[in-house]
Scaffold this active site. Structure first.
Site, mmCIF file in Angstrom:
data_model
loop_
_atom_site.group_PDB
_atom_site.id
_atom_site.type_symbol
_atom_site.label_atom_id
_atom_site.label_comp_id
_atom_site.label_asym_id
_atom_site.label_seq_id
_atom_site.Cartn_x
_atom_site.Cartn_y
_atom_site.Cartn_z
ATOM 1 N N HIS A 167 0.954 -1.335 0.019
ATOM 2 C CA HIS A 167 -0.162 0.055 -0.002
ATOM 3 C C HIS A 167 0.857 1.370 0.064
ATOM 4 C CE1 HIS A 167 -2.696 2.872 2.153
ATOM 5 N NE2 HIS A 167 -3.601 2.752 1.025
ATOM 6 N N GLU A 197 1.635 -0.544 -5.057
ATOM 7 C CA GLU A 197 0.330 0.166 -5.359
ATOM 8 C C GLU A 197 0.530 1.480 -5.508
ATOM 9 O OE1 GLU A 197 -1.914 2.077 -2.605
ATOM 10 O OE2 GLU A 197 -3.747 1.835 -3.602
ATOM 11 N N ASP A 223 -0.921 5.230 -6.313
ATOM 12 C CA ASP A 223 -2.100 6.112 -6.597
ATOM 13 C C ASP A 223 -1.810 7.301 -7.650
ATOM 14 O OD1 ASP A 223 -3.580 4.855 -4.262
ATOM 15 O OD2 ASP A 223 -2.857 5.916 -2.755
ATOM 16 N N HIS A 270 -0.995 10.360 -3.571
ATOM 17 C CA HIS A 270 -2.550 9.790 -2.782
ATOM 18 C C HIS A 270 -3.580 10.902 -3.283
ATOM 19 C CE1 HIS A 270 -5.364 9.174 0.212
ATOM 20 N NE2 HIS A 270 -5.330 8.036 0.108
ATOM 21 N N GLU A 286 -4.227 3.063 -8.819
ATOM 22 C CA GLU A 286 -5.446 3.503 -8.630
ATOM 23 C C GLU A 286 -5.728 4.908 -9.266
ATOM 24 O OE1 GLU A 286 -6.429 4.251 -4.472
ATOM 25 O OE2 GLU A 286 -8.301 5.373 -4.831
HETATM 26 O O1 G3P Z 1 -6.625 1.561 -2.893
HETATM 27 C C1 G3P Z 1 -6.784 0.807 -1.829
HETATM 28 C C2 G3P Z 1 -6.789 1.622 -0.681
HETATM 29 O O2 G3P Z 1 -5.307 2.307 -0.901
HETATM 30 C C3 G3P Z 1 -7.566 2.801 -0.550
HETATM 31 O O3 G3P Z 1 -7.250 3.827 0.169
HETATM 32 O O4 G3P Z 1 -7.283 6.269 0.424
HETATM 33 O O5 G3P Z 1 -5.196 4.588 0.893
HETATM 34 O O6 G3P Z 1 -5.943 5.023 -1.596
HETATM 35 P P1 G3P Z 1 -6.446 4.839 -0.042
HETATM 36 CA CA CA Z 2 -5.071 3.476 -2.911
#
Ligand code: G3P
Ligand code: CA
Length: 328
Positions: A13, A40, A42, A55, A146
């Protein structure tokens, strides 16, 4: 639809964000070294249409932009997904300008010693890292991008989906088994993506509230509605899985104490959807008291409930938790 993998995935994450400033190549690289299966990023856009890993499009929490006098006049206030936000926004900076900034740790109780060391990476650089480390390690390092604020970015003429798909295509990510999951908290952009790509798609869900594109369109449905068996059946028409807040699987009461698990994992699997909850964190301030300070207990609980993967800030602990769970 894909079958659920036998071994649940560890999704890093924002990288190994428990140890390094989030969304930096150092953070992703550390997570890969710790055994994460996917990293991951964003994604938001720069003024010149380049996808970068952040993010939020407001970057004062995670970069040193406020300390750059040459950018002082860029500070402004905008409406982002129904919220008034003040700060510096990626869409007001070229990539060359973004590259003069350095990342910093968002959370005060985490290690601040890496502040000022790392650039903001482009999505292209994240892909290159995953491919290079896949070749070096002999493991397939997946990417889990994302789309952040997709309706907003399309509205201002900087859509995320086209450059995302172009970069994935250029880099050989094709078909249902490609090592990539594209995720979004909105519904409309995933439905449109399904019309133009076979790549795996994940519908993210908050424990409360509504997808922003539903708000814009006047659609009254909530994330809770999407998580019902009927809602999950609809998601299965355009996505391969769901990424719910972990409290939609193991809820907590008003006092923060954990409650009995819901049927969400079972219901999603009945709809042939993968389940990848978020976010698992070892920090004492994030861990529910029932786990007694041992994050391994939380991983064991969720793996035992049948999740197909999970997002963790601490890839090392998540990998250990998976190993321990797989032995019993
Ligand atoms: O994308 C899964 C998780 O990362 C969602 O929360 O706010 O950390 O992007 P966030
Ligand atoms: Ca995310």
């Amino acid at each position: 639809m894909k079958l659920a993998p036998l071994i649940p995935l560890i999704i890093a994450h924002r990288g190994a964000s428990g140890y390094r400033p989030e969304h930096t190549l150092a953070s992703y690289e550390l997570a890969i070294g710790m055994g994460a299966d996917f990293i991951e990023p964003d994604l938001v856009s720069t003024r010149d249409g380049i996808l970068i890993a952040r993010h939020e499009n407001e970057i004062s929490e995670t970069t040193d932009v406020a300390a750059h006098p040459e950018f002082a006049s860029r500070k402004t206030t905008k409406q982002i997904d129904g919220h008034e936000v003040t700060g510096w926004f990626t869409e007001d900076f070229t990539l060359a300008e973004i590259k003069t900034l350095r990342a910093k740790e968002r959370l005060r109780f985490r290690n601040q010693s890496f502040n000022g060391q790392f650039e903001v990476p482009t999505f292209a650089e994240v892909i290159a890292l995953a491919k290079r480390r896949s070749a070096e390690t002999g493991r397939t390092i997946g990417i889990y991008p994302e789309t952040k604020h997709p309706t907003y970015f399309r509205t201002i003429g900087l859509p995320l989906e086209e450059p995302l798909l172009a970069l994935l295509q250029e880099n050989g990510y094709r078909g249902r088994t490609a090592p990539v999951y594209i995720q979004s908290f909105e519904v409309g952009n995933l439905k449109r993506l399904r019309q133009v790509t076979d790549l795996p798609l994940i519908q993210l869900m908050e424990a409360v509230g509504r997808p922003w594109d539903f708000v814009v369109a006047g659609d009254p449905r909530t994330y809770h509605d999407l998580a019902t068996p009927a809602g999950l059946m609809e998601i299965a028409t355009y996505a391969d899985g769901i990424g719910p807040d972990k409290r939609m699987i193991v809820p907590a009461g008003p006092d923060g104490r954990l409650l009995s698990p819901t049927s969400l994992v079972k219901d999603a699997h009945a709809a042939k959807l993968l389940v990848h909850p978020w976010t698992f964190r070892s920090d004492g301030s994030f861990l529910a008291p029932e786990y007694g300070g041992n994050p391994g207990k939380e991983y064991d609980q969720f793996f035992s409930l049948g999740v197909d993967g999970l997002f963790s800030d601490f890839s090392d602990t998540a990998v250990k938790g998976r190993e321990a769970w797989s032995r019993h």
